[in-house]
Write a protein that holds these residues in place. Structure first.
Motif, PDB file in Angstrom:
ATOM      1  N   TYR A  30       1.803  -1.941  -6.909  1.00 47.29           N
ATOM      2  CA  TYR A  30       1.670  -0.571  -6.413  1.00 47.29           C
ATOM      3  C   TYR A  30       1.230   0.362  -7.539  1.00 47.29           C
ATOM      4  N   GLY A  31       1.912   0.291  -8.657  1.00 48.44           N
ATOM      5  CA  GLY A  31       1.398   0.973  -9.840  1.00 48.44           C
ATOM      6  C   GLY A  31       1.637   2.458  -9.907  1.00 48.44           C
ATOM      7  N   TYR A  53       2.808  -7.600  -9.888  1.00 48.22           N
ATOM      8  CA  TYR A  53       2.882  -6.809 -11.132  1.00 48.22           C
ATOM      9  C   TYR A  53       2.933  -5.337 -10.758  1.00 48.22           C
ATOM     10  N   ALA A  69       5.193  -3.635  -9.614  1.00 45.89           N
ATOM     11  CA  ALA A  69       5.880  -3.467  -8.327  1.00 45.89           C
ATOM     12  C   ALA A  69       7.113  -4.368  -8.266  1.00 45.89           C
ATOM     13  N   PHE A 101       5.191 -10.370 -13.072  1.00 41.63           N
ATOM     14  CA  PHE A 101       4.897  -9.824 -14.402  1.00 41.63           C
ATOM     15  C   PHE A 101       5.576  -8.465 -14.452  1.00 41.63           C
ATOM     16  N   LYS A 117      16.764   5.177  -1.874  1.00 41.13           N
ATOM     17  CA  LYS A 117      15.641   4.245  -2.038  1.00 41.13           C
ATOM     18  C   LYS A 117      15.776   3.480  -3.352  1.00 41.13           C
ATOM     19  N   ALA A 152      18.186  -0.280   1.806  1.00 43.34           N
ATOM     20  CA  ALA A 152      17.634   0.391   2.990  1.00 43.34           C
ATOM     21  C   ALA A 152      16.396  -0.319   3.534  1.00 43.34           C
TER      22      ALA A 152
HETATM   23  N1  MGD Z   1      13.753   2.256   1.608  1.00 40.49           N
HETATM   24  C1  MGD Z   1      12.740   2.867   0.979  1.00 40.49           C
HETATM   25  N2  MGD Z   1      11.962   2.155   0.143  1.00 40.49           N
HETATM   26  C2  MGD Z   1      10.946   2.763  -0.484  1.00 40.49           C
HETATM   27  C3  MGD Z   1      10.682   4.126  -0.308  1.00 40.49           C
HETATM   28  C4  MGD Z   1      11.489   4.858   0.598  1.00 40.49           C
HETATM   29  O1  MGD Z   1      11.271   6.070   0.825  1.00 40.49           O
HETATM   30  N3  MGD Z   1      12.509   4.198   1.206  1.00 40.49           N
HETATM   31  N4  MGD Z   1       9.652   4.729  -0.993  1.00 40.49           N
HETATM   32  C5  MGD Z   1       8.569   3.941  -1.448  1.00 40.49           C
HETATM   33  C6  MGD Z   1       7.770   4.578  -2.483  1.00 40.49           C
HETATM   34  S1  MGD Z   1       7.536   6.257  -2.354  1.00 40.49           S
HETATM   35  C7  MGD Z   1       7.183   3.897  -3.454  1.00 40.49           C
HETATM   36  S2  MGD Z   1       6.019   4.664  -4.454  1.00 40.49           S
HETATM   37  C8  MGD Z   1       7.477   2.468  -3.623  1.00 40.49           C
HETATM   38  C9  MGD Z   1       7.387   2.033  -5.052  1.00 40.49           C
HETATM   39  O2  MGD Z   1       7.734   0.699  -5.137  1.00 40.49           O
HETATM   40  P1  MGD Z   1       7.240  -0.171  -6.349  1.00 40.49           P
HETATM   41  O3  MGD Z   1       5.774  -0.074  -6.475  1.00 40.49           O
HETATM   42  O4  MGD Z   1       7.835  -1.510  -6.225  1.00 40.49           O
HETATM   43  O5  MGD Z   1       7.785   0.658  -7.613  1.00 40.49           O
HETATM   44  P2  MGD Z   1       8.969   0.393  -8.601  1.00 40.49           P
HETATM   45  O6  MGD Z   1      10.198   0.085  -7.851  1.00 40.49           O
HETATM   46  O7  MGD Z   1       8.984   1.548  -9.532  1.00 40.49           O
HETATM   47  O8  MGD Z   1       8.518  -0.898  -9.362  1.00 40.49           O
HETATM   48  C10 MGD Z   1       7.526  -0.887 -10.339  1.00 40.49           C
HETATM   49  C11 MGD Z   1       7.745  -2.105 -11.207  1.00 40.49           C
HETATM   50  O9  MGD Z   1       6.636  -2.239 -12.109  1.00 40.49           O
HETATM   51  C12 MGD Z   1       7.106  -2.529 -13.398  1.00 40.49           C
HETATM   52  N5  MGD Z   1       6.105  -2.026 -14.349  1.00 40.49           N
HETATM   53  C13 MGD Z   1       5.951  -0.752 -14.777  1.00 40.49           C
HETATM   54  N6  MGD Z   1       4.926  -0.662 -15.650  1.00 40.49           N
HETATM   55  C14 MGD Z   1       4.403  -1.896 -15.770  1.00 40.49           C
HETATM   56  C15 MGD Z   1       3.310  -2.438 -16.528  1.00 40.49           C
HETATM   57  O10 MGD Z   1       2.613  -1.742 -17.265  1.00 40.49           O
HETATM   58  N7  MGD Z   1       3.052  -3.740 -16.360  1.00 40.49           N
HETATM   59  C16 MGD Z   1       3.779  -4.543 -15.537  1.00 40.49           C
HETATM   60  N8  MGD Z   1       3.402  -5.827 -15.415  1.00 40.49           N
HETATM   61  N9  MGD Z   1       4.827  -4.070 -14.827  1.00 40.49           N
HETATM   62  C17 MGD Z   1       5.135  -2.771 -14.952  1.00 40.49           C
HETATM   63  C18 MGD Z   1       8.454  -1.828 -13.473  1.00 40.49           C
HETATM   64  O11 MGD Z   1       9.275  -2.420 -14.458  1.00 40.49           O
HETATM   65  C19 MGD Z   1       8.988  -1.967 -12.061  1.00 40.49           C
HETATM   66  O12 MGD Z   1       9.811  -3.095 -11.885  1.00 40.49           O
HETATM   67  O13 MGD Z   1       8.787   2.221  -3.120  1.00 40.49           O
HETATM   68  C20 MGD Z   1       8.865   2.476  -1.759  1.00 40.49           C
HETATM   69  N10 MGD Z   1      10.137   2.016  -1.267  1.00 40.49           N
END
Ligand code: MGD
Ligand code: MGD
Ligand code: SF4
Ligand code: MO
Length: 713
Positions: free
Chosen positions: A124-125, A391, A393, A419, A638, A651
């Protein structure tokens, strides 16, 4: 590829460096970092001379204490291969060379037997800048011919709406909110999710400005607001359409502005026509007098600004709701003055940045459907996914229909690479884990989506263990698979050039701050205009019309009464960014419920342990009573990790994998649930601390957060 992770120049030891926060947060703070022996010891706001003004001398406590993430026990130090069963989290270290060999072998094998589309990159990033996503990874997966991912878990409906109406136009700068006579914070909770707006709103009020909050719960800001509208989740569309109807009906619509700058006016008016205040009140649960008061404030104030948050989009009506909210300043004639208009994502202030790798034309997988795609070969055409590369995410903690995602990751024939920086819940299900650097250990270009700034961020600390950057790892994989071309960027410096290449804002100032194209905080419809073909706002754009099955602005009524009468929302909380830092959360996370809803189910002090459930799954946890919620609405935060609930689910286990009306986005807040007591009551006393969101990251004055290192439990 030749990129090697650079050891940051240690000028002096200890040393002080300036950089910026790339985490998924609108504020994009300028940071000052103290480093000793290559390790981060302190992080605080950068001083004003080198900082973007929005930073204003303070940062959030979670980043102030980021060394707990950097050097904590969950940090991944080496590539490692699974030893035990999937999900056990049992791994043995291997070398980077062996890890790269293995990935190359598995990807090549999958391509030969099933085709490139059997490889699926999953990222997702949101917490990545312009260098660590959609650069070398895009070269690798796109040229390889892998499946493509539709990144729809967040902002997809809002982006579709903002693009359809305004072609994505830069919004009102958050600093300008100070000048607003009226600010409406609609479905956003900046006290958690963008703390620098809070003192600005307070300053606006001190100057006599009014504040309206639209949120199903009494957020910290709602408690200070002049008016708080508490709609049922998923009903903002009706509220916004009722305001439109009244604007047209009373002759408050700005005919002159609309004639010059808008299309689709009559169509919007027609669609708003059924939404009287009475009907909107019935559907939203907001009293007519409050809707009327909101209307009066909005129609008579200028400058009036709407901060549209992401709470509006995460439901079946989300795309139309955002569009209807964003259409309000056009119909009411609120543009053309400083602090008049709207703010959604200010990423739109920067155009033509980023690496553009042509699409391979392969199939596109919606990330909200990952569970389905991994478990059901008929869920999508083409080959089954054989190699999943995760990665940037943490899908097991953040994607809807968690049980299906878990079952997908459980598949013995699936080769999963994760990753990441830490051993996330998802990583525990991997076959191979790779250690990643953080934004303090690698190069990036951090583009604000609230703050209008693009920071050039340099590594300030030594990577921990054998952690490597995305640029390096994806570059090496692309090289090994023979996908690189002579003119591809190789070094970080070349990547910077390539990513900023087509942009007019390339002039990177010495301190690494770049302002948007306008060079100053823009006034909407004075300095910036819609990026639509005719530079007009399209209030009923045909593109959105065809995308939504029932048409734009059509309301999809409440779902699931009866068996699952409670609406479960899962908004952001201060301590985490999505699931990032979730490993650091102490204790267990409670389900928050209104006392009336708890009493109706016999829950509370003597029955603290509960099971929250629906047809998608369940969460077992304890309950906390919270009067700030609208009755009928329950809340789980979340991004919670498995360790923070009794059931190891969050959730997302209750969130449907249905899609929003436009943008194919996630419907987290369409979760409808029932709650029952768990029989064993001896385990835990009910939690009677105030709800966690009551503790905003801003202190009572709103001016400062605790300084880094000043820990709290
Ligand atoms: N129940 C529920 N769930 C939700 C939401 C909600 O409202 N309710 N909201 C959603 C929203 S708004 C979003 S944006 C998503 C986000 O969901 P995800 O995209 O999964 O975001 P994060 O949980 O921050 O996970 C990002 C991961 O990337 C890793 N990471 C960070 N930088 C780097 C890097 O440079 N390289 C690598 N390889 N890894 C890296 C971090 O350590 C982290 O584990 O979640 C969603 N999930
Ligand atoms: N500390 C922290 N900061 C973050 C994040 C984080 O997880 N933690 N996440 C980052 C990310 S990825 C994002 S996308 C942003 C999101 O930041 P926000 O835009 O603030 O979004 P949410 O936190 O999802 O929800 C905001 C509010 O919407 C309300 N809400 C829920 N359903 C509805 C509804 O139907 N209508 C209305 N009007 N309101 C509703 C919730 O009660 C909540 O108070 O924050 C970013 N910043
Ligand atoms: S407030 Fe947001 S941008 Fe600033 S340090 Fe915290 S997470 Fe980063
Ligand atoms: Mo998000």
């Amino acid at each position: 590829m030749t990129i090697a992770d650079p050891a940051p120049a240690l000028e002096g030891n200890p040393a002080v460096h300036h950089t910026a926060c790339t985490l998924d947060c609108p504020d994009s703070c300028s940071l000052e970092v103290e480093v000793e022996d290559g390790r981060v010891t302190k992080v605080r706001a950068a001083p004003p001379e080198v900082a973007h003004p929005l930073t204003a001398g303070f940062i959030c406590s979670k980043v102030g204490r980021i060394s707990r993430h950097l050097y904590g026990e969950d940090r991944l130090l080496h590539p490692a291969l699974r030893e035990g069963a999937k999900g056990d989290g049992d791994f043995r270290p291997i070398s980077w060379d062996d890890a790269i060999d293995l990935i190359v072998e598995r990807m090549a094998e999958a391509k030969t037997t099933l085709g490139g589309e059997s490889v699926l990159p999953l990222s997702y990033g949101g917490s990545n800048g312009l260098l660590t996503q959609d650069t070398a990874d895009a070269i690798l997966f796109r040229r390889f011919g892998a499946s493509q991912l539709a990144r729809t878990v967040c902002a997809a409906p809002s982006t579709a709406a903002a693009l359809g109406l305004y072609g994505k136009m830069a919004g009102v700068a958050l600093e300008d909110y100070e000048h607003a006579e009226l600010a409406i914070v609609w479905g956003a909770n900046p006290s958690s999710t963008g703390i620098h707006l809070v003192p600005i709103l307070r300053a606006a009020r001190a100057r006599g400005g009014k504040l309206v909050v639209v949120d199903p719960r009494r957020t910290p800001l709602a408690k200070q607001a002049d008016l708080h509208l508490q709609p049922r989740p998923g009903t903002d569309l009706c509220l916004a359409l009722a305001l439109h109807r009244e604007l047209f009906r009373r002759g408050d619509a700005d005919r002159e502005f609309l004639a010059e700058h808008a299309t689709g006016v009559d169509e919007l008016r027609r669609r708003a026509e059924p939404w009287t205040f009475e009907r909107a009140a019935e559907v939203t649960g907001v009293p007519v007098r409050d809707i009327t008061r909101c209307y009066e404030l909005y129609s008579t104030s200028s400058p009036a600004v709407i901060r549209c948050g992401w709470g509006v989009e995460r439901n079946r009506n989300g795309g139309s709701a955002v569009a209807a909210v964003l259409a309000l300043p056009a119909v009411a004639g609120k543009f053309k003055v400083r602090a008049g208009g709207y703010t959604m994502s200010n990423g739109a202030a920067f155009r033509n940045v980023g690496w553009r790798e042509p699409s391979p034309g392969t199939r596109i997988v919606n990330m909200n459907h990952i569970g389905r795609v991994l478990t059901d070969p008929n869920a999508i055409s083409g080959p089954p996914v054989q190699v999943l590369f995760v990665y940037n995410a943490n899908p097991l903690a953040t994607l809807p229909n968690q049980e299906l995602v878990r079952r997908g990751l459980e598949r013995e024939d699936l080769f999963t690479v994760v990753f990441d920086q830490v051993m996330t819940d998802t990583a525990a299900w991997a076959d191979l884990v790779l250690p990643a650097t953080t934004f303090l250990e690698h190069d990036d270009l951090a583009m604000g989506y609230g703050a209008m700034v693009l920071h050039d961020t340099k590594p300030v600390a030594q990577p921990v263990g054998e952690a490597r950057s995305n640029l390096r790892v994806f570059g090496e994989l692309a090289d090994r698979l023979g996908l690189l071309r002579d003119d591809d960027p190789r070094s970080e410096a070349e990547w910077r050039q390539a990513v900023l290449g087509g942009s007019r804002q390339r002039r990177l100032a010495d301190e690494g701050l770049v302002l948007p194209e306008t060079g100053r905080r823009p006034i909407q419809f004075v300095d910036v205009f819609p990026h639509t073909a005719d530079r007009k706002v399209h209030l009923c754009p045909p593109s959105l019309e065809t995308e939504s099955a029932r048409g734009l602005y059509a309301f999809h009524a409440e779902l699931g009464e009866g068996r699952y009468p409670l609406a479960l929302i899962s908004p952001s909380v201060p301590q985490t960014v999505s699931s990032t830092f979730g490993q650091l959360r102490p204790g267990q996370v409670p389900l928050e419920m209104h006392p009336e809803d708890a009493a109706a189910r016999g829950l509370g002090r003597d029955k603290p342990r509960v099971r929250v459930f629906n047809d998608y799954g369940e969460v077992r946890c304890h309950v906390r009573l919270n009067r700030d919620l609208k009755p009928g609405v329950a809340l789980l935060p979340k991004g919670v990790w498995a360790r923070s609930t009794e059931s190891g689910t969050n959730a997302c286990a209750l969130a449907p994998d249905t899609l929003t009306d436009i943008g194919a986005g996630a419907c987290f807040n369409d979760a409808r649930v029932e709650v029952e007591a768990l029989s064993d009551v001896s385990v835990r006393r009910p939690d009677i601390r105030p709800p966690e969101d009551g503790r905003s990251d801003c202190d009572a004055s709103g001016a400062r957060t605790r300084q880094p290192g000043a820990g709290r439990p």
